[in-house]
Design a protein around this motif. Sequence first.
Motif, PDB file in Angstrom:
ATOM      1  N   GLU A  18       0.815  -1.223   0.000  1.00 46.80           N
ATOM      2  CA  GLU A  18       0.000   0.000   0.000  1.00 46.80           C
ATOM      3  C   GLU A  18       0.846   1.270   0.000  1.00 46.80           C
ATOM      4  O   GLU A  18       0.384   2.318  -0.459  1.00 46.80           O
ATOM      5  CB  GLU A  18      -0.946  -0.008   1.206  1.00 46.80           C
ATOM      6  CG  GLU A  18      -1.927   1.145   1.255  1.00 46.80           C
ATOM      7  CD  GLU A  18      -2.984   1.124   0.152  1.00 46.80           C
ATOM      8  OE1 GLU A  18      -3.648   2.159  -0.030  1.00 46.80           O
ATOM      9  OE2 GLU A  18      -3.164   0.102  -0.521  1.00 46.80           O
ATOM     10  N   ASP A  21       0.962   3.088  -3.235  1.00 45.14           N
ATOM     11  CA  ASP A  21      -0.312   2.995  -3.930  1.00 45.14           C
ATOM     12  C   ASP A  21      -0.973   4.356  -4.136  1.00 45.14           C
ATOM     13  O   ASP A  21      -0.720   5.313  -3.398  1.00 45.14           O
ATOM     14  CB  ASP A  21      -1.247   2.075  -3.129  1.00 45.14           C
ATOM     15  CG  ASP A  21      -2.421   1.618  -3.957  1.00 45.14           C
ATOM     16  OD1 ASP A  21      -2.202   0.818  -4.875  1.00 45.14           O
ATOM     17  OD2 ASP A  21      -3.543   2.092  -3.695  1.00 45.14           O
ATOM     18  N   ASP A 122      -8.153  -2.596  -6.639  1.00 45.91           N
ATOM     19  CA  ASP A 122      -6.765  -2.262  -6.360  1.00 45.91           C
ATOM     20  C   ASP A 122      -5.970  -3.527  -6.032  1.00 45.91           C
ATOM     21  O   ASP A 122      -6.528  -4.523  -5.572  1.00 45.91           O
ATOM     22  CB  ASP A 122      -6.742  -1.288  -5.174  1.00 45.91           C
ATOM     23  CG  ASP A 122      -5.379  -0.714  -4.916  1.00 45.91           C
ATOM     24  OD1 ASP A 122      -4.967   0.164  -5.690  1.00 45.91           O
ATOM     25  OD2 ASP A 122      -4.729  -1.152  -3.945  1.00 45.91           O
ATOM     26  N   GLN A 173       7.792   0.724  -3.963  1.00 50.92           N
ATOM     27  CA  GLN A 173       7.016  -0.027  -4.940  1.00 50.92           C
ATOM     28  C   GLN A 173       7.758  -1.291  -5.353  1.00 50.92           C
ATOM     29  O   GLN A 173       7.162  -2.362  -5.474  1.00 50.92           O
ATOM     30  CB  GLN A 173       6.773   0.876  -6.148  1.00 50.92           C
ATOM     31  CG  GLN A 173       5.855   0.330  -7.195  1.00 50.92           C
ATOM     32  CD  GLN A 173       5.583   1.376  -8.241  1.00 50.92           C
ATOM     33  OE1 GLN A 173       5.312   2.533  -7.931  1.00 50.92           O
ATOM     34  NE2 GLN A 173       5.673   0.987  -9.487  1.00 50.92           N
TER      35      GLN A 173
END
Length: 192
Positions: A18, A21, A122, A173
Motif C-alpha cells: 500500500e 499505492d 486495487d 514499490q
Amino acid sequence: MLDVRIFATVFGVIFVAELPDKTAVAALVLATRHRPLPVFTGTALALVVQSLVAVAAGGLLSLLPERPVHIGAGLLFLVSAMFMWRREAEEEDDAPHSPPPGRFKTAFLKSFLVVFIAEWGDLTQLGTAALAARYRAPVTVFLAASAALCAVAALAVFLGNRLSAWIHPRHTQRVAAVAFIILGLALVTGVL
C-alpha cells in the motif's frame, strides 16, 4: 482466535504493497488541501469497508478446492507484482500548501469517496481477497489488512511530505513487488 502469524504476514504484505499505492498518494494530496483528522478518518473508513469487501470475496473463493485457490492466488500475486514493478512512480506536488480551515464533513466525505472509488480492484484489495481465501481466517485477515491500510493512511496524511523526502516511492514499490513475487511463488509451488 487471532492467529498472530497470519496477522503479521497479512499486515506486512499489505502494508508494503500500500505504501506506493494511489490511495496513499490521494490521502497525502487531500491532506495538503484539508485538515488531517477528517482526511484520515474518511480515508481509514473507506479502506476498512474495502477490506471487508475483499475478505468477503476471499471467503467465497475459500469454498473452492484448496490447491486451485492457492495456485490462482499465487498467480494473482505474480501478476500484481509485475504491474507494481512496471508501474511508473506517481508524481507528487512538492509545493508546500497550508490546509485551509474547513468543514470536517466536507473533507471527510471527499476523502472517503476518493479513496473508496480508487481502492476498487486495487492490488491490495485483490491481495487481501487472495490472502483471505488462502488462510481461511477472515477475521484475522480483515483486522490485519485494515490495520495495515490505516497505518499507511496515517503515514500518508500526517507524515507524507517528510516521508517522501526520505524514501523514494519507486523503491517502496519495488520492495512490494518483490514481496508479492515471493508470496506468489510460495503459493504456486505449495510452500504456503
